[in-house]
Structures are given as structure tokens and as C-alpha cells.
Design a protein around this motif. Sequence first.
Motif, PDB file in Angstrom:
ATOM      1  N   THR A   5       3.407  84.073 111.202  1.00 30.81           N
ATOM      2  CA  THR A   5       4.224  82.976 111.698  1.00 30.81           C
ATOM      3  C   THR A   5       4.867  82.277 110.515  1.00 30.81           C
ATOM      4  OG1 THR A   5       2.736  82.649 113.546  1.00 30.81           O
ATOM      5  CG2 THR A   5       4.172  80.826 113.002  1.00 30.81           C
ATOM      6  N   ASN A   6       6.121  81.946 110.651  1.00 27.88           N
ATOM      7  CA  ASN A   6       6.804  81.207 109.605  1.00 27.88           C
ATOM      8  C   ASN A   6       6.426  79.741 109.753  1.00 27.88           C
ATOM      9  OD1 ASN A   6       8.614  79.764 108.012  1.00 27.88           O
ATOM     10  ND2 ASN A   6      10.194  81.319 108.276  1.00 27.88           N
ATOM     11  N   LEU A   7       5.476  79.285 108.951  1.00 25.34           N
ATOM     12  CA  LEU A   7       4.973  77.921 109.073  1.00 25.34           C
ATOM     13  C   LEU A   7       6.039  76.883 108.778  1.00 25.34           C
ATOM     14  CD1 LEU A   7       1.380  78.264 107.607  1.00 25.34           C
ATOM     15  CD2 LEU A   7       2.101  78.192 109.986  1.00 25.34           C
ATOM     16  N   LEU A   8       7.021  77.230 107.937  1.00 28.56           N
ATOM     17  CA  LEU A   8       8.102  76.297 107.657  1.00 28.56           C
ATOM     18  C   LEU A   8       8.883  75.992 108.927  1.00 28.56           C
ATOM     19  CD1 LEU A   8       9.624  74.614 105.619  1.00 28.56           C
ATOM     20  CD2 LEU A   8      11.017  76.631 105.087  1.00 28.56           C
ATOM     21  N   LYS A   9       9.135  77.015 109.742  1.00 25.75           N
ATOM     22  CA  LYS A   9       9.857  76.795 110.997  1.00 25.75           C
ATOM     23  C   LYS A   9       9.029  75.947 111.957  1.00 25.75           C
ATOM     24  CE  LYS A   9      12.860  80.778 110.809  1.00 25.75           C
ATOM     25  NZ  LYS A   9      13.284  82.017 111.446  1.00 25.75           N
ATOM     26  N   VAL A  10       7.718  76.170 111.998  1.00 24.57           N
ATOM     27  CA  VAL A  10       6.845  75.375 112.860  1.00 24.57           C
ATOM     28  C   VAL A  10       6.854  73.922 112.389  1.00 24.57           C
ATOM     29  CG1 VAL A  10       4.456  75.004 113.588  1.00 24.57           C
ATOM     30  CG2 VAL A  10       5.396  77.316 113.520  1.00 24.57           C
ATOM     31  N   LYS A  11       6.762  73.724 111.088  1.00 23.49           N
ATOM     32  CA  LYS A  11       6.791  72.379 110.513  1.00 23.49           C
ATOM     33  C   LYS A  11       8.092  71.670 110.876  1.00 23.49           C
ATOM     34  CE  LYS A  11       6.908  70.275 105.940  1.00 23.49           C
ATOM     35  NZ  LYS A  11       6.821  70.536 104.512  1.00 23.49           N
ATOM     36  N   ASP A  12       9.208  72.367 110.724  1.00 26.72           N
ATOM     37  CA  ASP A  12      10.510  71.780 111.071  1.00 26.72           C
ATOM     38  C   ASP A  12      10.598  71.447 112.556  1.00 26.72           C
ATOM     39  OD1 ASP A  12      11.321  72.003 108.431  1.00 26.72           O
ATOM     40  OD2 ASP A  12      12.518  73.813 108.775  1.00 26.72           O
ATOM     41  N   TYR A  13      10.093  72.356 113.400  1.00 27.60           N
ATOM     42  CA  TYR A  13      10.114  72.121 114.842  1.00 27.60           C
ATOM     43  C   TYR A  13       9.290  70.885 115.202  1.00 27.60           C
ATOM     44  CZ  TYR A  13       9.261  72.643 119.794  1.00 27.60           C
ATOM     45  OH  TYR A  13       9.162  72.397 121.135  1.00 27.60           O
ATOM     46  N   ASN A  14       8.084  70.791 114.649  1.00 27.52           N
ATOM     47  CA  ASN A  14       7.216  69.651 114.935  1.00 27.52           C
ATOM     48  C   ASN A  14       7.852  68.349 114.463  1.00 27.52           C
ATOM     49  OD1 ASN A  14       5.298  71.288 116.092  1.00 27.52           O
ATOM     50  ND2 ASN A  14       3.998  71.358 114.299  1.00 27.52           N
ATOM     51  N   GLN A  15       8.495  68.379 113.303  1.00 25.16           N
ATOM     52  CA  GLN A  15       9.156  67.183 112.797  1.00 25.16           C
ATOM     53  C   GLN A  15      10.304  66.771 113.719  1.00 25.16           C
ATOM     54  OE1 GLN A  15       9.725  66.671 108.545  1.00 25.16           O
ATOM     55  NE2 GLN A  15      11.875  66.190 108.943  1.00 25.16           N
ATOM     56  N   ARG A  16      11.088  67.730 114.183  1.00 23.97           N
ATOM     57  CA  ARG A  16      12.178  67.403 115.125  1.00 23.97           C
ATOM     58  C   ARG A  16      11.619  66.827 116.420  1.00 23.97           C
ATOM     59  NH1 ARG A  16      14.268  72.277 113.186  1.00 23.97           N
ATOM     60  NH2 ARG A  16      13.579  73.369 115.037  1.00 23.97           N
ATOM     61  N   LEU A  17      10.509  67.366 116.872  1.00 22.83           N
ATOM     62  CA  LEU A  17       9.867  66.878 118.092  1.00 22.83           C
ATOM     63  C   LEU A  17       9.432  65.420 117.940  1.00 22.83           C
ATOM     64  CD1 LEU A  17       8.941  67.900 120.888  1.00 22.83           C
ATOM     65  CD2 LEU A  17       6.803  68.583 119.821  1.00 22.83           C
ATOM     66  N   VAL A  18       8.809  65.099 116.819  1.00 25.29           N
ATOM     67  CA  VAL A  18       8.381  63.724 116.546  1.00 25.29           C
ATOM     68  C   VAL A  18       9.591  62.799 116.456  1.00 25.29           C
ATOM     69  CG1 VAL A  18       7.300  62.222 114.819  1.00 25.29           C
ATOM     70  CG2 VAL A  18       6.189  64.359 115.484  1.00 25.29           C
ATOM     71  N   VAL A  44       0.576  64.417 113.428  1.00 30.32           N
ATOM     72  CA  VAL A  44       1.554  63.350 113.619  1.00 30.32           C
ATOM     73  C   VAL A  44       1.535  62.391 112.432  1.00 30.32           C
ATOM     74  CG1 VAL A  44       2.183  61.350 115.044  1.00 30.32           C
ATOM     75  CG2 VAL A  44       1.556  63.510 116.133  1.00 30.32           C
ATOM     76  N   SER A  45       0.358  62.025 111.971  1.00 32.54           N
ATOM     77  CA  SER A  45       0.258  61.126 110.819  1.00 32.54           C
ATOM     78  C   SER A  45       0.907  61.732 109.586  1.00 32.54           C
ATOM     79  CB  SER A  45      -1.200  60.781 110.521  1.00 32.54           C
ATOM     80  OG  SER A  45      -1.706  59.921 111.510  1.00 32.54           O
ATOM     81  N   ASN A  46       0.695  63.006 109.359  1.00 32.10           N
ATOM     82  CA  ASN A  46       1.308  63.678 108.213  1.00 32.10           C
ATOM     83  C   ASN A  46       2.832  63.681 108.319  1.00 32.10           C
ATOM     84  OD1 ASN A  46      -1.186  64.241 107.068  1.00 32.10           O
ATOM     85  ND2 ASN A  46      -1.283  66.310 107.915  1.00 32.10           N
ATOM     86  N   ILE A  47       3.338  63.971 109.501  1.00 33.38           N
ATOM     87  CA  ILE A  47       4.783  63.988 109.705  1.00 33.38           C
ATOM     88  C   ILE A  47       5.360  62.593 109.530  1.00 33.38           C
ATOM     89  CG2 ILE A  47       6.606  64.328 111.433  1.00 33.38           C
ATOM     90  CD1 ILE A  47       4.832  66.636 112.557  1.00 33.38           C
ATOM     91  N   VAL A  48       4.729  61.599 110.134  1.00 36.96           N
ATOM     92  CA  VAL A  48       5.213  60.220 110.036  1.00 36.96           C
ATOM     93  C   VAL A  48       5.166  59.745 108.590  1.00 36.96           C
ATOM     94  CG1 VAL A  48       4.695  57.820 110.663  1.00 36.96           C
ATOM     95  CG2 VAL A  48       4.723  59.603 112.425  1.00 36.96           C
ATOM     96  N   ARG A  49       4.104  60.054 107.894  1.00 40.27           N
ATOM     97  CA  ARG A  49       3.985  59.663 106.480  1.00 40.27           C
ATOM     98  C   ARG A  49       5.129  60.258 105.665  1.00 40.27           C
ATOM     99  NH1 ARG A  49      -0.607  61.922 105.402  1.00 40.27           N
ATOM    100  NH2 ARG A  49      -1.753  60.338 106.518  1.00 40.27           N
ATOM    101  N   ARG A  50       5.438  61.523 105.907  1.00 41.89           N
ATOM    102  CA  ARG A  50       6.522  62.192 105.193  1.00 41.89           C
ATOM    103  C   ARG A  50       7.876  61.555 105.529  1.00 41.89           C
ATOM    104  NH1 ARG A  50       5.164  66.908 106.384  1.00 41.89           N
ATOM    105  NH2 ARG A  50       6.429  67.240 108.218  1.00 41.89           N
ATOM    106  N   LEU A  51       8.106  61.271 106.807  1.00 40.22           N
ATOM    107  CA  LEU A  51       9.372  60.659 107.222  1.00 40.22           C
ATOM    108  C   LEU A  51       9.520  59.248 106.652  1.00 40.22           C
ATOM    109  CD1 LEU A  51       9.462  61.848 110.944  1.00 40.22           C
ATOM    110  CD2 LEU A  51      10.881  62.690 109.051  1.00 40.22           C
ATOM    111  N   LEU A  52       8.419  58.512 106.578  1.00 43.04           N
ATOM    112  CA  LEU A  52       8.448  57.176 105.973  1.00 43.04           C
ATOM    113  C   LEU A  52       8.788  57.260 104.488  1.00 43.04           C
ATOM    114  CD1 LEU A  52       5.281  55.609 107.641  1.00 43.04           C
ATOM    115  CD2 LEU A  52       7.625  54.758 107.881  1.00 43.04           C
ATOM    116  N   SER A  53       8.167  58.190 103.788  1.00 43.84           N
ATOM    117  CA  SER A  53       8.406  58.302 102.340  1.00 43.84           C
ATOM    118  C   SER A  53       9.826  58.749 102.034  1.00 43.84           C
ATOM    119  CB  SER A  53       7.395  59.255 101.699  1.00 43.84           C
ATOM    120  OG  SER A  53       7.644  60.585 102.069  1.00 43.84           O
ATOM    121  N   GLU A  54      10.438  59.495 102.954  1.00 46.48           N
ATOM    122  CA  GLU A  54      11.814  59.954 102.768  1.00 46.48           C
ATOM    123  C   GLU A  54      12.832  58.914 103.242  1.00 46.48           C
ATOM    124  OE1 GLU A  54      11.943  63.677 104.849  1.00 46.48           O
ATOM    125  OE2 GLU A  54      10.694  64.692 103.358  1.00 46.48           O
ATOM    126  N   GLY A  55      12.344  57.828 103.849  1.00 43.83           N
ATOM    127  CA  GLY A  55      13.237  56.780 104.329  1.00 43.83           C
ATOM    128  C   GLY A  55      13.961  57.110 105.625  1.00 43.83           C
TER     129      GLY A  55
END
Length: 67
Positions: A5-18, A44-55
Motif C-alpha cells: 500500500t502506498n502509505l503516502l496516498k493513505v496519509k494524503d487521503y486521511n488529511q483531506r478527510l480531516v 487525528v491528533s497527528n494530522i491536526v498537529r501537522r496542519l497546525l504547524s503548517e498554518g
Amino acid sequence: MRTGTNLLKVKDYNQRLVLEIIRLGDGASRVEIAERTGLTAQTVSNIVRRLLSEGVIEEVGKGRSRG
């Protein structure tokens, strides 16, 4: 033959979902996002933390505790 599985694609999908849950809601807690997406609270916490740090998103306050 099995393929990986391409984990990068899963990560991107989950981030778009959030982001979609945040965009459509009038403020959403991490717990609410996890419940609505089926993702774990840690994911969710990991994604939110990343989105917060990126502004990309910002926290606007604290909600009522359910605990």
C-alpha cells in the motif's frame, strides 16, 4: 502476487478527510473528527498537529469536556 500500500496516498487521503470535516463543521474537536471519520484519535491528533504547524488550520478555543 500481493502488492504493498502506498502509505503516502493513505496519509494524503486521511488529511483531506480531516480537512473536509473541519471545513464543513462549525468547529470540530479531535474526538468528533475521529468519530465521524473512523480514524483513531491518535491518527487525528497527528494530522491536526501537522496542519497546525503548517498554518493550515488554527485552534479557536476549548469545547465542553465529555469526560
